[in-house]
Design an enzyme around this catalytic site. Structure first.
Site, mmCIF file in Angstrom:
data_model
loop_
_atom_site.group_PDB
_atom_site.id
_atom_site.type_symbol
_atom_site.label_atom_id
_atom_site.label_comp_id
_atom_site.label_asym_id
_atom_site.label_seq_id
_atom_site.Cartn_x
_atom_site.Cartn_y
_atom_site.Cartn_z
ATOM 1 N N ASP A 78 0.815 -1.222 0.000
ATOM 2 C CA ASP A 78 0.000 0.000 0.000
ATOM 3 C C ASP A 78 0.848 1.271 0.000
ATOM 4 O O ASP A 78 0.322 2.377 0.129
ATOM 5 C CB ASP A 78 -0.918 0.023 1.235
ATOM 6 C CG ASP A 78 -2.251 -0.679 0.982
ATOM 7 O OD1 ASP A 78 -2.691 -0.735 -0.186
ATOM 8 O OD2 ASP A 78 -2.862 -1.157 1.960
ATOM 9 N N ARG A 103 0.534 -1.735 7.563
ATOM 10 C CA ARG A 103 1.097 -0.513 6.994
ATOM 11 C C ARG A 103 2.080 0.209 7.917
ATOM 12 O O ARG A 103 2.689 1.210 7.497
ATOM 13 C CB ARG A 103 -0.026 0.465 6.580
ATOM 14 C CG ARG A 103 -0.926 -0.081 5.470
ATOM 15 C CD ARG A 103 -1.738 1.021 4.794
ATOM 16 N NE ARG A 103 -0.887 1.947 4.026
ATOM 17 C CZ ARG A 103 -1.347 3.024 3.402
ATOM 18 N NH1 ARG A 103 -2.624 3.330 3.456
ATOM 19 N NH2 ARG A 103 -0.523 3.811 2.732
ATOM 20 N N ARG A 149 -10.000 5.549 10.640
ATOM 21 C CA ARG A 149 -8.544 5.408 10.688
ATOM 22 C C ARG A 149 -7.920 6.321 11.751
ATOM 23 O O ARG A 149 -7.592 5.889 12.836
ATOM 24 C CB ARG A 149 -7.941 5.674 9.317
ATOM 25 C CG ARG A 149 -8.367 4.653 8.256
ATOM 26 C CD ARG A 149 -7.828 3.277 8.589
ATOM 27 N NE ARG A 149 -8.174 2.277 7.602
ATOM 28 C CZ ARG A 149 -7.511 2.023 6.486
ATOM 29 N NH1 ARG A 149 -6.436 2.709 6.191
ATOM 30 N NH2 ARG A 149 -7.906 1.085 5.656
ATOM 31 N N HIS A 178 -11.340 7.201 4.694
ATOM 32 C CA HIS A 178 -10.403 8.317 4.906
ATOM 33 C C HIS A 178 -11.116 9.600 4.470
ATOM 34 O O HIS A 178 -11.893 9.569 3.504
ATOM 35 C CB HIS A 178 -9.155 8.185 4.009
ATOM 36 C CG HIS A 178 -8.062 7.321 4.558
ATOM 37 N ND1 HIS A 178 -7.317 6.468 3.769
ATOM 38 C CD2 HIS A 178 -7.543 7.201 5.819
ATOM 39 C CE1 HIS A 178 -6.404 5.857 4.508
ATOM 40 N NE2 HIS A 178 -6.516 6.281 5.756
ATOM 41 N N CYS A 272 -4.879 9.831 -3.159
ATOM 42 C CA CYS A 272 -4.161 8.899 -2.283
ATOM 43 C C CYS A 272 -2.702 8.736 -2.702
ATOM 44 O O CYS A 272 -1.856 8.399 -1.881
ATOM 45 C CB CYS A 272 -4.794 7.512 -2.326
ATOM 46 S SG CYS A 272 -6.482 7.447 -1.764
#
Ligand code: ARG
Length: 302
Positions: A78, A103, A149, A178, A272
Site C-alpha cells: 500500500d 502498513r 482510521r 479516509h 491517495c
C-alpha cells in the site's frame, strides 16, 4: 498576455504550483483487506497499476508541478498511497502512525525522507494518524477526519504541532474510510464533498463553513471522484466521476479525468497517491543558496 484589468474581470481560476511526493507502485498488490474495497480474491496487475500511476505522475509534471519520488520498499503493497505517509506544512512534517499493522512499516520511510531532505521538525505522531488521508489543509485550517482510521486525539496533536486550527469531521460510511475519499479541497476556501459520508454534526459544520460547496452524488463518490487533487485550477479526478466533472466546469475549474481502476482495488485513487510537500520560506532560501554553489552547465561548455 492578459492585462491587469482583464484579469480583474476574469473568472479564470489560477493555478498554484505544488510539490508532491509520490511512490511508484513497485510492490503493489491486494493481499490483505483493511477497507471494503480490498478483496484479496480479486487478481491485480502490477503492470496495469504501474502504467496508470505513471500517467498520473506524468500528468502532474506536464501541468507544471514538482514531483519527488519516495523509494518503494518491498513488503509494503500500500506504499503507493503516499498521502497517508505524513502531513507536511511549512517545513514541519508529522509522520503517520498507521492503524493497521500491515502498513506500520511505511512510517520509517517517510521519517527518513524528510530527514534526508533537510526538514528540521520531523516527528512521528503519537496518536493514530494516517497523514493526508485524514488531514487536509484548506487555507489555514486543517480539516481532519476520524471514524475509521485516524484517532480523534490525533486532531489535537496536529493542531498543536502545526499551530493551526483543526475542524474535526466524523466519517460514518466504511466505503469512505479516509477523509480524502469523501472530501476534496479545491482552493483555500472551496471544497467538494459527499454529505452521506459524514455524521449529522459534521454535515452541519461543513454546510456552515462552506455554504457554496460542490456536493457530490453517491455515484461519483463511489467512483472515487472526491479523491481528487486541485492546484486551484486543474482538478485531477477519477474519469468515471462524470457528473462531478461537469459541476467543476460550471465553477470555472478544469477537471482532468484519470483512470486508476487498478489502485481502486485497494481503495485508493488520485489523491491517495500524492503527499503535498509544503516548504517554509527558510527552507527555500537554503535550497537556493546551495544551488548557487552548483556550477551551471553554460559556465562549463563541453
Ligand atoms: N489500501 C489502503 C488502505 O486501506 C488505501 C489507502 C488509500 N489512501 C488514501 N489516502 N485514502 O490504507
Amino acid at each position: 498576455m492578459r492585462t491587469a484589468s482583464a484579469r480583474a474581470v476574469s473568472t479564470a481560476r489560477v493555478m498554484r504550483r505544488r510539490r508532491y511526493l509520490m511512490c511508484r507502485p513497485a510492490h503493489f498488490t491486494v493481499r490483505y483487506s483493511i477497507n471494503p474495497w480490498m478483496d484479496p480474491g480479486v487478481p491485480t496487475s502490477g503492470e496495469t497499476a504501474l502504467g496508470q500511476w505513471k500517467r498520473l505522475h506524468d500528468l502532474l509534471v506536464e501541468l507544471g508541478h514538482d514531483v519527488d519520488l519516495l523509494p518503494p520498499r518491498p513488503g509494503l503493497p500500500d506504499m503507493v498511497f503516499a498521502a497517508n505517509g505524513a502531513v507536511a506544512v511549512d517545513g514541519k512534517a508529522l509522520v503517520a502512525r498507521f492503524r493497521h499493522p500491515q502498513r506500520t512499516g511505511e512510517s520509517a520511510a517517510y521519517q527518513q525522507w524528510f530527514g534526508d531532505h533537510g526538514w528540521s521538525e520531523v516527528r512521528q505522531a503519537t496518536q493514530i494518524n494516517e497523514g493526508e488521508g485524514d488531514f487536509l489543509l484548506a487555507g489555514d485550517v486543517l480539516l481532519a477526519g476520524s471514524g475509521f482510521r485516524s484517532d480523534p486525539a490525533a486532531q489535537l496533536e496536529a493542531a498543536e504541532f502545526f499551530g493551526l486550527p483543526v475542524l474535526g469531521l466524523t466519517l460514518t460510511d466504511p466505503r469512505f474510510y479516509h477523509l480524502d475519499t469523501a472530501l476534496a479541497v479545491l482552493d483555500d476556501d472551496e471544497v467538494m464533498y459527499y454529505p452521506g459520508a459524514f455524521d449529522a454534526e459534521s454535515r452541519k459544520l461543513l454546510a456552515d463553513r462552506y455554504p457554496d460547496a460542490i456536493l457530490a452524488t453517491e455515484r461519483d463518490a463511489e467512483a472515487f471522484g472526491l479523491n481528487a487533487v486541485s492546484d486551484g485550477r486543474h482538478v485531477v479526478l477519477a474519469r468515471a466521476a462524470e457528473r462531478l466533472a461537469g459541476q467543476l466546469k460550471e465553477r470555472g475549474f478544469e477537471p482532468i479525468g484519470v483512470e486508476l481502476t487498478e489502485l481502486l482495488k485497494a481503495g485508493g485513487g488520485a489523491k491517495c497517491c500524492l503527499l503535498e510537500i509544503r516548504h517554509t520560506q527558510a527552507r527555500r532560501t537554503v535550497a537556493h543558496e546551495s544551488a548557487a554553489h552548483i556550477p551551471l552547465p553554460e559556465s562549463h561548455p563541453a
